[in-house]
Design a protein around this motif. Sequence first.
Motif, PDB file in Angstrom:
ATOM      1  N   GLU A   2       3.672   1.638   6.127  1.00 38.78           N
ATOM      2  CA  GLU A   2       3.529   0.562   5.600  1.00 38.78           C
ATOM      3  C   GLU A   2       3.705  -0.866   6.225  1.00 38.78           C
ATOM      4  OE1 GLU A   2       3.517   0.733   1.052  1.00 38.78           O
ATOM      5  OE2 GLU A   2       4.559   2.607   1.261  1.00 38.78           O
TER       6      GLU A   2
ATOM      7  N   LEU B 186      -3.259   4.074  -0.434  1.00 41.79           N
ATOM      8  CA  LEU B 186      -1.963   4.133  -1.150  1.00 41.79           C
ATOM      9  C   LEU B 186      -2.580   4.276  -3.019  1.00 41.79           C
ATOM     10  CD1 LEU B 186       0.777   1.945   0.145  1.00 41.79           C
ATOM     11  CD2 LEU B 186       0.408   4.297   0.360  1.00 41.79           C
TER      12      LEU B 186
ATOM     13  N   GLU C 294      -0.360   8.790  -4.005  1.00 39.46           N
ATOM     14  CA  GLU C 294      -0.231   7.456  -2.978  1.00 39.46           C
ATOM     15  C   GLU C 294      -0.309   8.093  -1.525  1.00 39.46           C
ATOM     16  OE1 GLU C 294       3.275   5.307  -3.692  1.00 39.46           O
ATOM     17  OE2 GLU C 294       3.142   5.459  -6.041  1.00 39.46           O
TER      18      GLU C 294
ATOM     19  N   SER D 255      -0.042  -4.321   5.829  1.00 35.47           N
ATOM     20  CA  SER D 255       0.452  -4.963   4.602  1.00 35.47           C
ATOM     21  C   SER D 255      -0.686  -5.164   3.794  1.00 35.47           C
ATOM     22  CB  SER D 255       1.090  -6.106   4.728  1.00 35.47           C
ATOM     23  OG  SER D 255       0.361  -7.082   5.207  1.00 35.47           O
ATOM     24  N   LEU D 256      -0.506  -4.943   2.264  1.00 36.48           N
ATOM     25  CA  LEU D 256      -1.667  -5.317   1.490  1.00 36.48           C
ATOM     26  C   LEU D 256      -2.263  -6.376   1.446  1.00 36.48           C
ATOM     27  CD1 LEU D 256      -3.507  -4.135  -0.597  1.00 36.48           C
ATOM     28  CD2 LEU D 256      -1.793  -4.573  -2.375  1.00 36.48           C
TER      29      LEU D 256
ATOM     30  N   HIS E 244      -2.941   2.679   6.607  1.00 38.79           N
ATOM     31  CA  HIS E 244      -1.890   3.091   7.631  1.00 38.79           C
ATOM     32  C   HIS E 244      -1.355   1.620   8.372  1.00 38.79           C
ATOM     33  CE1 HIS E 244       0.680   5.370  10.029  1.00 38.79           C
ATOM     34  NE2 HIS E 244       0.021   5.301  11.151  1.00 38.79           N
TER      35      HIS E 244
ATOM     36  N   SER F  91      -6.867  -1.181  -0.576  1.00 36.35           N
ATOM     37  CA  SER F  91      -5.400  -0.690  -0.338  1.00 36.35           C
ATOM     38  C   SER F  91      -4.921  -0.276   0.785  1.00 36.35           C
ATOM     39  CB  SER F  91      -5.461   1.042  -1.426  1.00 36.35           C
ATOM     40  OG  SER F  91      -6.193   1.631  -0.964  1.00 36.35           O
ATOM     41  N   VAL F  92      -3.781  -0.141   1.159  1.00 36.14           N
ATOM     42  CA  VAL F  92      -3.352  -0.016   2.439  1.00 36.14           C
ATOM     43  C   VAL F  92      -3.557   1.466   2.826  1.00 36.14           C
ATOM     44  CG1 VAL F  92      -1.124   0.351   3.849  1.00 36.14           C
ATOM     45  CG2 VAL F  92      -1.452  -1.507   2.327  1.00 36.14           C
TER      46      VAL F  92
ATOM     47  N   CYS G 134      -5.187   6.718   4.141  1.00 32.69           N
ATOM     48  CA  CYS G 134      -3.890   7.122   4.561  1.00 32.69           C
ATOM     49  C   CYS G 134      -3.920   8.240   5.462  1.00 32.69           C
ATOM     50  CB  CYS G 134      -2.777   7.397   3.580  1.00 32.69           C
ATOM     51  SG  CYS G 134      -2.655   5.843   2.352  1.00 32.69           S
TER      52      CYS G 134
END
Length: 257
Positions: free
Chosen positions: A29, A129, A134, A215-216, A212, A209-210, A139
């Motif tokens: 993250e 996430l 999550e 940052s968001l 990999h 959403s994040v 991801c």
Amino acid sequence: MCEMSAVPEQDLIEQWTSEQASLKQRLVEGDTEEWQRAPDFKGLERVGGVDLSYIKGDDINACAQLVVLSFPELELLYEDSQMVTLAAPYVAGFLAFRETPCLLEALQRLERTQPSLMPQVVFVDGNGLFHYREFGVACHLGVLSGLPCVGVAKSLLQVQGIIRSEEHLSQIRELKKGGDSFPLKATSGRVLAQALRSSDKSTKPLYVSVGHRFSLDTAVRLTHVCCRYRVPEPIRQADVRSREYLRTHFPSADTCG
């Protein structure tokens, strides 16, 4: 072919839960690239998008699609359409085990044949996430490919206390222009995603959403920049081209994303 052997569903869920937890340990993250920190994303030249489209009534055969677009022009540099066979069942919370192998194969084909066109970021039609544990498909693909990934969903996943409540709908109404957003906070207090109004013309938010190596805040900023319409162009192009592939090869069939 992206096949998995037939295993009783409960055994699969236990196996997948364990594997998901193991892969999650490798998740990064936060921004890892210089271009992510630049106000205008200087240094970013190639953005990828992936999607799967299905023939209605057939949940086994699908078209796995990868596109790579130039940045900031968002013009097509590369596309790969491939019919795949999905033998893993759909289980809520484990979509990645059904779809990621085929998407990863598309990225690996590109790396073998035209490595200079490998995307520096991949937009995934799904969550990162923002997931039960999550660790959504963005991801999963990010960790296995090693590439920075962003999850972009068109509908709200009601999970970890985040629901389509009147408060949520009120917050959506407060998004007045493209680029406006608000955080989606789990009962734990952790922010899992941002609801983003992607354009002035679209009132339905996206859920970013994040995946990999992001940052968001950066994921939301880049998603907005890549939107000509409601959906970011890499995902939109992947969806359009995979559907067109199915229409061309299966003219009598209806398609769905």
